[in-house]
Design a protein around this motif. Sequence first.
Motif, PDB file in Angstrom:
ATOM      1  N   THR A 170       0.805  -1.220  -0.039  1.00  0.00           N
ATOM      2  CA  THR A 170       0.029  -0.107  -0.074  1.00  0.00           C
ATOM      3  C   THR A 170       0.919   1.343  -0.011  1.00  0.00           C
ATOM      4  O   THR A 170       0.294   2.339  -0.199  1.00  0.00           O
ATOM      5  N   GLY A 171       2.020   1.249   0.251  1.00  0.00           N
ATOM      6  CA  GLY A 171       3.052   2.260   0.560  1.00  0.00           C
ATOM      7  C   GLY A 171       2.659   3.187   1.684  1.00  0.00           C
ATOM      8  O   GLY A 171       3.229   4.337   1.791  1.00  0.00           O
ATOM      9  N   ILE A 172       2.036   2.781   2.453  1.00  0.00           N
ATOM     10  CA  ILE A 172       1.683   3.318   3.732  1.00  0.00           C
ATOM     11  C   ILE A 172       2.642   3.031   4.890  1.00  0.00           C
ATOM     12  O   ILE A 172       3.169   1.890   5.096  1.00  0.00           O
ATOM     13  N   ILE A 173       3.131   4.202   5.493  1.00  0.00           N
ATOM     14  CA  ILE A 173       4.034   4.194   6.736  1.00  0.00           C
ATOM     15  C   ILE A 173       3.320   3.356   7.832  1.00  0.00           C
ATOM     16  O   ILE A 173       2.359   3.754   8.333  1.00  0.00           O
ATOM     17  N   ILE A 174       3.793   2.139   8.193  1.00  0.00           N
ATOM     18  CA  ILE A 174       3.202   1.431   9.462  1.00  0.00           C
ATOM     19  C   ILE A 174       4.196   1.366  10.564  1.00  0.00           C
ATOM     20  O   ILE A 174       3.791   0.765  11.467  1.00  0.00           O
ATOM     21  N   GLU A 175       5.624   1.800  10.454  1.00  0.00           N
ATOM     22  CA  GLU A 175       6.339   1.983  11.814  1.00  0.00           C
ATOM     23  C   GLU A 175       5.636   2.494  12.728  1.00  0.00           C
ATOM     24  O   GLU A 175       5.060   3.469  12.930  1.00  0.00           O
ATOM     25  N   ASP A 176       5.455   1.611  13.928  1.00  0.00           N
ATOM     26  CA  ASP A 176       4.801   2.058  14.987  1.00  0.00           C
ATOM     27  C   ASP A 176       5.260   3.462  15.898  1.00  0.00           C
ATOM     28  O   ASP A 176       4.444   4.364  15.893  1.00  0.00           O
ATOM     29  N   SER A 177       6.431   3.646  15.821  1.00  0.00           N
ATOM     30  CA  SER A 177       6.982   4.787  16.387  1.00  0.00           C
ATOM     31  C   SER A 177       7.179   5.912  15.389  1.00  0.00           C
ATOM     32  O   SER A 177       7.629   7.116  15.862  1.00  0.00           O
ATOM     33  N   ASN A 178       6.788   5.848  14.173  1.00  0.00           N
ATOM     34  CA  ASN A 178       7.085   6.961  13.221  1.00  0.00           C
ATOM     35  C   ASN A 178       6.007   8.086  13.413  1.00  0.00           C
ATOM     36  O   ASN A 178       4.687   7.789  13.383  1.00  0.00           O
ATOM     37  N   ILE A 179       6.451   9.243  13.444  1.00  0.00           N
ATOM     38  CA  ILE A 179       5.259  10.406  13.481  1.00  0.00           C
ATOM     39  C   ILE A 179       4.415  10.519  12.148  1.00  0.00           C
ATOM     40  O   ILE A 179       3.437  10.962  12.395  1.00  0.00           O
ATOM     41  N   GLU A 180       4.802  10.005  11.325  1.00  0.00           N
ATOM     42  CA  GLU A 180       3.904  10.108  10.021  1.00  0.00           C
ATOM     43  C   GLU A 180       3.190   8.611   9.873  1.00  0.00           C
ATOM     44  O   GLU A 180       2.811   8.354   8.582  1.00  0.00           O
ATOM     45  N   LYS A 181       3.099   7.607  10.860  1.00  0.00           N
ATOM     46  CA  LYS A 181       2.248   6.447  10.695  1.00  0.00           C
ATOM     47  C   LYS A 181       1.198   6.695  10.011  1.00  0.00           C
ATOM     48  O   LYS A 181       0.421   7.775  10.498  1.00  0.00           O
ATOM     49  N   GLY A 182       0.734   5.936   8.983  1.00  0.00           N
ATOM     50  CA  GLY A 182      -0.803   6.152   8.391  1.00  0.00           C
ATOM     51  C   GLY A 182      -0.538   6.824   7.238  1.00  0.00           C
ATOM     52  O   GLY A 182      -1.558   6.799   6.299  1.00  0.00           O
ATOM     53  N   LYS A 183       0.632   7.614   7.014  1.00  0.00           N
ATOM     54  CA  LYS A 183       0.517   8.428   5.686  1.00  0.00           C
ATOM     55  C   LYS A 183       1.100   7.589   4.404  1.00  0.00           C
ATOM     56  O   LYS A 183       2.099   6.794   4.445  1.00  0.00           O
ATOM     57  N   CYS A 184       0.680   7.638   3.370  1.00  0.00           N
ATOM     58  CA  CYS A 184       1.293   7.030   2.008  1.00  0.00           C
ATOM     59  C   CYS A 184       2.348   7.623   1.524  1.00  0.00           C
ATOM     60  O   CYS A 184       2.209   9.034   1.203  1.00  0.00           O
ATOM     61  N   ILE A 185       3.424   6.933   1.082  1.00  0.00           N
ATOM     62  CA  ILE A 185       4.708   7.675   0.493  1.00  0.00           C
ATOM     63  C   ILE A 185       4.553   8.149  -0.969  1.00  0.00           C
ATOM     64  O   ILE A 185       5.270   8.795  -1.539  1.00  0.00           O
ATOM     65  N   ASP A 186       3.605   7.495  -1.705  1.00  0.00           N
ATOM     66  CA  ASP A 186       3.334   7.576  -2.984  1.00  0.00           C
ATOM     67  C   ASP A 186       3.204   9.252  -3.440  1.00  0.00           C
ATOM     68  O   ASP A 186       2.394   9.789  -2.989  1.00  0.00           O
TER      69      ASP A 186
END
Length: 141
Positions: free
Chosen positions: A37-53
């Motif tokens: 999906t290209g979505i940031i899924i790293e739990d500790s990342n402040i941008e979790k849930g955003k797509c990198i596309d």
Amino acid sequence: MKEIILKGRPAFPGKASGEAIVCPDSIQGWAGVDDKTGIIIEDSNIEKGKCIDKKILILPYGKGSTGWSGHFHSAAVSGFKPSGWLFSKIDSRSGVASAVLSIPTIADFTDDIDLFSLIKTGDFIEMDGDTGEVKIIKRDE
């Protein structure tokens, strides 16, 4: 709208533009970006849930194992890849990913340029990987 011009080292050629996603702690490869999906899924990342596309990713460096670029490649094969990358300091992981994915990249900004205080997620970025020039168009704050 406020514009800021920066200069870094061209690391991979090409022009790109898009909305910034700023990750001061980078994004890990394994379990950092969902390959499908290209979505940031790293739990500790402040941008979790955003797509990198089609985004300009602002990162300090690659994070994790030498397979870092492989996870971004898998996401690209699924149709999700950044338009460009800005790295504070490029490393082998991020260099390989830039070249393999043919993503315009600017890196190695001088120590007096703090990408993470100058650029916020949502700012619009125009970048030229041939010259190292970055134009930041600040979103309305």
